[in-house]
Motif scaffolding. Structure first.
Motif, PDB file in Angstrom:
ATOM      1  N   GLY A   1      13.850 -60.390  -3.763  1.00 49.50           N
ATOM      2  CA  GLY A   1      15.094 -61.125  -4.005  1.00 49.50           C
ATOM      3  C   GLY A   1      14.970 -62.592  -3.667  1.00 49.50           C
ATOM      4  N   ALA A   2      14.274 -62.895  -2.584  1.00 49.36           N
ATOM      5  CA  ALA A   2      14.075 -64.292  -2.207  1.00 49.36           C
ATOM      6  C   ALA A   2      13.266 -65.027  -3.269  1.00 49.36           C
ATOM      7  N   SER A   3      12.315 -64.325  -3.890  1.00 47.40           N
ATOM      8  CA  SER A   3      11.498 -64.937  -4.943  1.00 47.40           C
ATOM      9  C   SER A   3      12.318 -65.198  -6.198  1.00 47.40           C
ATOM     10  N   VAL A   4      13.234 -64.274  -6.526  1.00 47.15           N
ATOM     11  CA  VAL A   4      14.121 -64.494  -7.678  1.00 47.15           C
ATOM     12  C   VAL A   4      14.990 -65.723  -7.440  1.00 47.15           C
ATOM     13  N   ALA A   5      15.563 -65.822  -6.237  1.00 44.51           N
ATOM     14  CA  ALA A   5      16.394 -66.984  -5.926  1.00 44.51           C
ATOM     15  C   ALA A   5      15.569 -68.275  -6.012  1.00 44.51           C
ATOM     16  N   HIS A   6      14.364 -68.231  -5.514  1.00 48.01           N
ATOM     17  CA  HIS A   6      13.466 -69.388  -5.576  1.00 48.01           C
ATOM     18  C   HIS A   6      13.180 -69.764  -7.025  1.00 48.01           C
ATOM     19  N   TRP A   7      12.947 -68.774  -7.879  1.00 48.00           N
ATOM     20  CA  TRP A   7      12.675 -69.013  -9.299  1.00 48.00           C
ATOM     21  C   TRP A   7      13.811 -69.779  -9.959  1.00 48.00           C
ATOM     22  N   PHE A   8      15.044 -69.464  -9.569  1.00 49.54           N
ATOM     23  CA  PHE A   8      16.202 -70.160 -10.134  1.00 49.54           C
ATOM     24  C   PHE A   8      16.541 -71.439  -9.362  1.00 49.54           C
ATOM     25  N   GLY A   9      15.760 -71.769  -8.339  1.00 50.09           N
ATOM     26  CA  GLY A   9      15.982 -73.002  -7.601  1.00 50.09           C
ATOM     27  C   GLY A   9      17.181 -72.971  -6.684  1.00 50.09           C
ATOM     28  N   LEU A  10      17.515 -71.785  -6.160  1.00 49.64           N
ATOM     29  CA  LEU A  10      18.700 -71.628  -5.332  1.00 49.64           C
ATOM     30  C   LEU A  10      18.343 -71.569  -3.856  1.00 49.64           C
ATOM     31  N   ASP A  11      19.242 -72.042  -3.009  1.00 45.32           N
ATOM     32  CA  ASP A  11      19.098 -71.854  -1.571  1.00 45.32           C
ATOM     33  C   ASP A  11      19.327 -70.377  -1.262  1.00 45.32           C
ATOM     34  N   TRP A  12      18.463 -69.806  -0.442  1.00 43.62           N
ATOM     35  CA  TRP A  12      18.584 -68.380  -0.126  1.00 43.62           C
ATOM     36  C   TRP A  12      19.087 -68.212   1.294  1.00 43.62           C
ATOM     37  N   ARG A  13      20.131 -67.422   1.440  1.00 43.00           N
ATOM     38  CA  ARG A  13      20.729 -67.227   2.751  1.00 43.00           C
ATOM     39  C   ARG A  13      20.556 -65.790   3.251  1.00 43.00           C
ATOM     40  N   GLY A  14      19.821 -64.992   2.497  1.00 42.55           N
ATOM     41  CA  GLY A  14      19.592 -63.617   2.914  1.00 42.55           C
ATOM     42  C   GLY A  14      18.232 -63.441   3.560  1.00 42.55           C
ATOM     43  N   ARG A  15      17.805 -62.201   3.682  1.00 41.65           N
ATOM     44  CA  ARG A  15      16.503 -61.895   4.267  1.00 41.65           C
ATOM     45  C   ARG A  15      15.400 -62.168   3.236  1.00 41.65           C
ATOM     46  N   GLY A  16      14.176 -62.161   3.700  1.00 40.72           N
ATOM     47  CA  GLY A  16      13.047 -62.243   2.791  1.00 40.72           C
ATOM     48  C   GLY A  16      12.437 -63.627   2.678  1.00 40.72           C
ATOM     49  N   THR A  17      11.168 -63.634   2.246  1.00 45.08           N
ATOM     50  CA  THR A  17      10.402 -64.865   2.050  1.00 45.08           C
ATOM     51  C   THR A  17       9.838 -64.869   0.632  1.00 45.08           C
ATOM     52  N   SER A  18      10.048 -65.935  -0.086  1.00 45.01           N
ATOM     53  CA  SER A  18       9.561 -66.029  -1.462  1.00 45.01           C
ATOM     54  C   SER A  18       8.035 -66.001  -1.502  1.00 45.01           C
ATOM     55  N   PHE A  19       7.501 -65.242  -2.467  1.00 47.59           N
ATOM     56  CA  PHE A  19       6.057 -65.243  -2.666  1.00 47.59           C
ATOM     57  C   PHE A  19       5.645 -66.059  -3.892  1.00 47.59           C
ATOM     58  N   LEU A  20       6.555 -66.837  -4.455  1.00 40.88           N
ATOM     59  CA  LEU A  20       6.213 -67.614  -5.653  1.00 40.88           C
ATOM     60  C   LEU A  20       5.058 -68.588  -5.424  1.00 40.88           C
ATOM     61  N   PRO A  21       4.957 -69.241  -4.254  1.00 44.12           N
ATOM     62  CA  PRO A  21       3.818 -70.136  -4.090  1.00 44.12           C
ATOM     63  C   PRO A  21       2.465 -69.442  -4.207  1.00 44.12           C
ATOM     64  N   GLU A  22       2.420 -68.141  -3.902  1.00 44.85           N
ATOM     65  CA  GLU A  22       1.179 -67.362  -4.019  1.00 44.85           C
ATOM     66  C   GLU A  22       0.966 -66.832  -5.421  1.00 44.85           C
ATOM     67  N   LEU A  23       1.981 -66.934  -6.257  1.00 46.22           N
ATOM     68  CA  LEU A  23       2.003 -66.210  -7.523  1.00 46.22           C
ATOM     69  C   LEU A  23       1.788 -67.076  -8.749  1.00 46.22           C
ATOM     70  N   LEU A  24       2.299 -68.314  -8.712  1.00 42.06           N
ATOM     71  CA  LEU A  24       2.384 -69.109  -9.937  1.00 42.06           C
ATOM     72  C   LEU A  24       1.275 -70.144 -10.030  1.00 42.06           C
ATOM     73  N   HIS A  25       0.874 -70.415 -11.284  1.00 46.34           N
ATOM     74  CA  HIS A  25      -0.028 -71.531 -11.527  1.00 46.34           C
ATOM     75  C   HIS A  25       0.662 -72.834 -11.134  1.00 46.34           C
ATOM     76  N   ALA A  26      -0.089 -73.763 -10.660  1.00 45.05           N
ATOM     77  CA  ALA A  26       0.486 -75.057 -10.257  1.00 45.05           C
ATOM     78  C   ALA A  26       1.038 -75.784 -11.468  1.00 45.05           C
TER      79      ALA A  26
END
Length: 391
Positions: free
Chosen positions: A366-391
């Motif tokens: 869920g944190a990664s989905v919020a990160h994908w949409f560029g939203l501030d996340w106020r729930g639990r979890g840590t986005s894994f997008l930096p490990e996932l996406l091409h630069a």
């Protein structure tokens, strides 16, 4: 904010992939839904899940890892207390529970049943822990004779009400479940009230697709609330809206996995932007709860066959996540949910194939989905997008 992007989460209901650190506390040692199905069934024909990295993320007998998986792959550990669909979906959406929902291994207390009967104007039979098909076989004739509700539960936190569609109108069944939902507050705040309609005659009873779930409302903010506040469209497929008590999402209810996959395909082909949260329930409902290993394997293979078409429909700014909400191992004596870790697969044009490791909570998704949409996340979890996406 990147509001023009799309993200799709597909929950393969019940498709866990091995023991979590606290599995023993739930009595589920040995549960490994995905691995045990493959082992007992003698392997699976799931080449597309294999290409995404499923066998790189977890051991799947007969399915070797691939050298260069095209997807991000890993597993996620459950951190919320409990092992039901509501808890799992809420954790994906960033909300953790400190205590599990109440369960009733001896049936519901008399006061609960009496209040339900009085408010609905019908008696109650059964009030036991039972298989849905077995309890209908045992009590259908009594319902025909008396007009009473068939009420039962399971190892999960559910208050289930069965009624024959020809004897009790569907709308009355749904209304009765709404009444039960309103009555079942703490300490009897069960996770879900479930309407279980059926039809047929003696020896040939069968449940219909008109099941409805009435979930307790989430006690805190979820990913769906965050997306709603940001004005990002949200579309559900399957029972997702029921699990969130309709808050933050509306859903297209589907009768089976095939219809759910068709609805996912349609969303991918038509939705200009937004978030889709889909639940494919057949794995759990039809095969896990019935200890049907061949059926479970067949459902996994059918989903795998549909994957190429779903992947082909992804646009440049799309992410597709595939995961589960709990386990339901059909190879164990239990017919109920299992406390398991769940697979995590991610696909998209911008995804760099590789390991996402063992995630500490389902909420990382869920944190990664919020990160994908560029939203501030106020729930639990840590986005894994930096490990996932091409630069």
């Amino acid at each position: 904010m990147n509001a023009e992007r799309r993200a799709l989460v597909i929950v393969l209901d019940g498709v866990g992939c091995g023991e979590a650190p606290d599995t023993a506390a739930y009595g589920d040692l040995g549960s490994d839904t995905l691995g045990n199905v493959a082992r007992v069934a003698g392997g699976m024909e799931t080449p597309n899940l294999q290409r995404l990295g499923i066998a790189n993320a977890t051991v799947v007998p007969g399915l070797p890892p691939v050298e260069h998986p095209i997807g991000g792959h890993g597993v996620m550990l459950p951190r919320s207390a409990g092992k039901d669909s509501t808890t799992g979906h809420w954790e994906i959406a960033g909300l953790h529970l400190a205590a599990p929902f109440p369960t009733y291994p001896q049936g519901f207390p008399p006061a609960v049943i009496e209040a339900f009967a009085k408010a609905t104007g019908r008696g109650v039979v059964a009030n036991s822990v039972a298989s849905g098909t077995a309890v209908i076989a045992d009590y259908a004739e009594e319902q025909r004779r008396t007009g009473a509700w068939i009420v039962y539960t399971s190892a999960d936190s559910v208050f289930q009400v069965a009624a024959h569609e020809d004897w009790i109108p569907l709308e009355e069944l749904y209304r009765a479940c709404e009444i039960a939902r309103a009555q079942l507050v703490a300490p009897h705040d069960v996770s879900r009230v479930i309407a279980r309609p059926f039809v047929g005659e003696r020896g040939q009873w069968r449940r219909t697709p008109n099941r409805r779930d009435f979930s307790i409302a989430p006690p805190g903010e979820t990913l769906l609330d965050v997306l709603q506040h940001a004005g990002i469209p949200r579309h559900g497929i399957g029972k997702v809206d029921d699990l969130f008590a309709g808050r933050g999402i509306a859903a297209q209810h589907t009768t089976d996995n095939a219809e759910g996959i068709q609805a996912i395909q349609s969303w991918l082909e038509t939705a200009p932007r937004g978030f889709c949260f889909a639940n494919l329930v057949d794995f759990d409902q039809l095969f896990g709860h019935r200890n049907d290993v061949p059926g479970f394997r067949g459902a996994l293979e059918a989903f795998d066959r549909a994957l190429p078409s779903l992947l082909a429909a992804l646009k440049e700014d799309d992410l597709l996540f595939i995961t589960a909400d709990h386990g339901n191992d059909p190879t164990t004596p239990s017919t109920d949910h299992a406390r398991e870790r769940v697979p995590l697969l991610v696909a998209g044009a911008r995804v760099r194939g590789g390991s996402l490791g063992v995630r500490d909570t389902f909420s990382d998704l869920g944190a990664s989905v919020a990160h994908w949409f560029g939203l501030d996340w106020r729930g639990r979890g840590t986005s894994f997008l930096p490990e996932l996406l091409h630069a």
